[in-house]
Design a protein around this motif. Structure first.
Motif, PDB file in Angstrom:
ATOM      1  N   THR A  53      -4.776 -12.566 -16.624  1.00 14.32           N
ATOM      2  CA  THR A  53      -3.829 -11.592 -16.881  1.00 14.32           C
ATOM      3  C   THR A  53      -4.199 -10.388 -15.879  1.00 14.32           C
ATOM      4  OG1 THR A  53      -4.779 -10.641 -18.726  1.00 14.32           O
ATOM      5  CG2 THR A  53      -3.556 -12.603 -19.139  1.00 14.32           C
ATOM      6  N   LEU A  54      -3.172  -9.340 -16.009  1.00 15.97           N
ATOM      7  CA  LEU A  54      -3.335  -7.943 -15.374  1.00 15.97           C
ATOM      8  C   LEU A  54      -4.466  -7.394 -16.112  1.00 15.97           C
ATOM      9  CD1 LEU A  54      -2.454  -5.932 -13.609  1.00 15.97           C
ATOM     10  CD2 LEU A  54      -0.692  -5.196 -15.124  1.00 15.97           C
ATOM     11  N   GLU A  55      -4.754  -7.732 -17.379  1.00 13.45           N
ATOM     12  CA  GLU A  55      -5.533  -6.853 -18.243  1.00 13.45           C
ATOM     13  C   GLU A  55      -6.924  -7.349 -17.570  1.00 13.45           C
ATOM     14  OE1 GLU A  55      -7.234  -6.508 -22.700  1.00 13.45           O
ATOM     15  OE2 GLU A  55      -4.852  -6.913 -22.327  1.00 13.45           O
ATOM     16  N   ASP A  56      -7.026  -8.802 -17.342  1.00 13.32           N
ATOM     17  CA  ASP A  56      -8.229  -9.250 -16.771  1.00 13.32           C
ATOM     18  C   ASP A  56      -8.804  -8.829 -15.590  1.00 13.32           C
ATOM     19  OD1 ASP A  56      -8.344 -11.182 -19.156  1.00 13.32           O
ATOM     20  OD2 ASP A  56      -7.275 -12.651 -17.911  1.00 13.32           O
ATOM     21  N   VAL A  57      -7.688  -8.757 -14.650  1.00 11.00           N
ATOM     22  CA  VAL A  57      -7.820  -8.209 -13.432  1.00 11.00           C
ATOM     23  C   VAL A  57      -8.328  -6.648 -13.384  1.00 11.00           C
ATOM     24  CG1 VAL A  57      -6.799  -7.491 -11.041  1.00 11.00           C
ATOM     25  CG2 VAL A  57      -6.353  -9.778 -12.177  1.00 11.00           C
ATOM     26  N   ALA A  58      -7.660  -5.862 -14.280  1.00 12.57           N
ATOM     27  CA  ALA A  58      -7.958  -4.298 -14.428  1.00 12.57           C
ATOM     28  C   ALA A  58      -9.459  -4.153 -15.026  1.00 12.57           C
ATOM     29  CB  ALA A  58      -7.031  -3.866 -15.498  1.00 12.57           C
ATOM     30  N   TYR A  59      -9.613  -5.122 -15.854  1.00 18.77           N
ATOM     31  CA  TYR A  59     -11.172  -5.073 -16.495  1.00 18.77           C
ATOM     32  C   TYR A  59     -12.173  -5.359 -15.342  1.00 18.77           C
ATOM     33  CZ  TYR A  59     -15.225  -6.269 -19.361  1.00 18.77           C
ATOM     34  OH  TYR A  59     -16.296  -6.197 -19.770  1.00 18.77           O
ATOM     35  N   GLN A  60     -11.813  -6.397 -14.500  1.00 12.38           N
ATOM     36  CA  GLN A  60     -12.898  -6.787 -13.728  1.00 12.38           C
ATOM     37  C   GLN A  60     -13.150  -5.707 -12.478  1.00 12.38           C
ATOM     38  OE1 GLN A  60     -15.042  -9.474 -13.282  1.00 12.38           O
ATOM     39  NE2 GLN A  60     -14.235 -10.008 -15.584  1.00 12.38           N
ATOM     40  N   LEU A  61     -11.858  -5.154 -12.095  1.00 11.17           N
ATOM     41  CA  LEU A  61     -12.054  -4.043 -10.954  1.00 11.17           C
ATOM     42  C   LEU A  61     -12.534  -2.796 -11.690  1.00 11.17           C
ATOM     43  CD1 LEU A  61      -8.736  -4.932  -9.121  1.00 11.17           C
ATOM     44  CD2 LEU A  61     -11.199  -5.733  -8.540  1.00 11.17           C
ATOM     45  N   VAL A  86     -10.281  -0.809 -12.995  1.00  4.87           N
ATOM     46  CA  VAL A  86      -9.007   0.297 -12.744  1.00  4.87           C
ATOM     47  C   VAL A  86      -8.241   0.438 -13.981  1.00  4.87           C
ATOM     48  CG1 VAL A  86      -9.032  -0.089 -10.244  1.00  4.87           C
ATOM     49  CG2 VAL A  86      -7.764  -1.394 -11.669  1.00  4.87           C
ATOM     50  N   PRO A  87      -7.698   1.496 -14.274  1.00  3.71           N
ATOM     51  CA  PRO A  87      -7.013   1.888 -15.394  1.00  3.71           C
ATOM     52  C   PRO A  87      -5.712   1.283 -15.329  1.00  3.71           C
ATOM     53  CG  PRO A  87      -6.951   3.733 -14.033  1.00  3.71           C
ATOM     54  CD  PRO A  87      -8.004   2.864 -13.457  1.00  3.71           C
ATOM     55  N   MET A  88      -5.069   0.844 -16.590  1.00  3.78           N
ATOM     56  CA  MET A  88      -3.622   0.003 -16.501  1.00  3.78           C
ATOM     57  C   MET A  88      -2.717   1.083 -17.105  1.00  3.78           C
ATOM     58  SD  MET A  88      -4.019  -3.839 -17.426  1.00  3.78           S
ATOM     59  CE  MET A  88      -3.770  -3.660 -19.280  1.00  3.78           C
ATOM     60  N   ASN A  89      -3.338   2.099 -17.955  1.00  5.46           N
ATOM     61  CA  ASN A  89      -2.266   3.061 -18.604  1.00  5.46           C
ATOM     62  C   ASN A  89      -2.324   4.317 -17.700  1.00  5.46           C
ATOM     63  OD1 ASN A  89      -2.168   1.298 -20.532  1.00  5.46           O
ATOM     64  ND2 ASN A  89      -3.688   2.058 -21.549  1.00  5.46           N
ATOM     65  N   GLY A  90      -1.147   5.117 -17.581  1.00  3.61           N
ATOM     66  CA  GLY A  90      -1.385   6.436 -16.817  1.00  3.61           C
ATOM     67  C   GLY A  90      -0.143   6.543 -16.162  1.00  3.61           C
ATOM     68  N   ALA A  91      -0.129   7.145 -15.324  1.00  2.00           N
ATOM     69  CA  ALA A  91       1.162   7.580 -14.446  1.00  2.00           C
ATOM     70  C   ALA A  91       1.375   6.333 -13.371  1.00  2.00           C
ATOM     71  CB  ALA A  91       0.927   8.787 -13.453  1.00  2.00           C
ATOM     72  N   HIS A  92       2.649   6.161 -13.047  1.00  2.00           N
ATOM     73  CA  HIS A  92       3.023   5.046 -12.286  1.00  2.00           C
ATOM     74  C   HIS A  92       2.346   5.241 -10.766  1.00  2.00           C
ATOM     75  CE1 HIS A  92       5.615   3.190 -15.067  1.00  2.00           C
ATOM     76  NE2 HIS A  92       6.118   4.578 -15.466  1.00  2.00           N
ATOM     77  N   VAL A  93       1.858   4.352 -10.118  1.00  2.00           N
ATOM     78  CA  VAL A  93       1.470   4.489  -8.780  1.00  2.00           C
ATOM     79  C   VAL A  93       2.949   4.433  -7.907  1.00  2.00           C
ATOM     80  CG1 VAL A  93       0.161   3.518  -7.075  1.00  2.00           C
ATOM     81  CG2 VAL A  93      -0.746   3.466  -9.281  1.00  2.00           C
ATOM     82  N   VAL A  94       3.684   3.502  -8.137  1.00  2.00           N
ATOM     83  CA  VAL A  94       4.825   3.447  -7.298  1.00  2.00           C
ATOM     84  C   VAL A  94       6.097   4.265  -8.049  1.00  2.00           C
ATOM     85  CG1 VAL A  94       6.532   1.598  -6.410  1.00  2.00           C
ATOM     86  CG2 VAL A  94       4.327   1.080  -6.734  1.00  2.00           C
ATOM     87  N   ARG A  95       6.656   5.012  -7.274  1.00  3.73           N
ATOM     88  CA  ARG A  95       7.883   5.672  -7.599  1.00  3.73           C
ATOM     89  C   ARG A  95       8.875   5.476  -6.575  1.00  3.73           C
ATOM     90  NH1 ARG A  95       5.863  10.133 -11.119  1.00  3.73           N
ATOM     91  NH2 ARG A  95       3.403   9.918 -11.293  1.00  3.73           N
TER      92      ARG A  95
END
Length: 149
Positions: free
Chosen positions: A59-67, A69-78
């Motif tokens: 899952t995206l949560e797994d990848v975020a945990y391994q790297l 990097v935060p999943m919550n917060g401001a969008h990177v893409v606008r």
């Protein structure tokens, strides 16, 4: 540029971005045999990996945990309303050549060759480093030589 070669002020900008832990991804050893096994056990219809012990999903949560990097917060893409050259100048502080831009994608070789760390350009070099990290390592595209701005 390796993580150990970064300017001290760059480290501050990278930490503020929330992507600081991801700079160490470049140093990981890739085990091709392990990736091959994962590919062989991948089931595209269900988006799962089948092992003898059962099935699992990355899952995206797994990848975020391994790297790290935060999943919550401001969008990177606008949504982008700038002309590509204007956007590159605003973000990176330099005017790029026409052959270095393809739509909103910037040629990675231009990013690598054009930006050198000086006290005046640390913020722009930090942004370039993040762009190369995201476009070249974390989320590369099939062209392999462009990063999306």
């Amino acid at each position: 540029m390796n993580a150990k070669d970064l300017h001290p002020r760059m480290l501050i900008y990278l930490q503020q971005s929330g992507l600081f832990p991801a700079i160490f991804v470049c140093g990981f050893k890739v085990y091709l045999a392990l990736i091959q096994v994962l590919i062989e056990h991948w089931r595209p219809k269900t988006h799962t990996i089948h092992f003898p012990s059962g099935e699992t999903m990355i899952t995206l949560e797994d990848v975020a945990y391994q790297l790290g990097v935060p999943m919550n917060g401001a969008h990177v893409v606008r949504q982008n309303n700038y002309e590509p050259k204007t956007l590159v100048y605003e973000v990176l502080g330099k005017v790029s050549l026409s052959e270095c831009i393809d739509g909103y994608r910037v040629r990675m070789t231009w990013l690598e060759s054009e930006f050198q760390v000086t006290n005046d350009e640390v913020i722009f070099v930090s942004r370039t480093y993040l762009l190369r990290l995201i476009g070249g390592i974390l989320l590369p595209n099939k062209s392999g030589n462009f990063a999306h701005t």
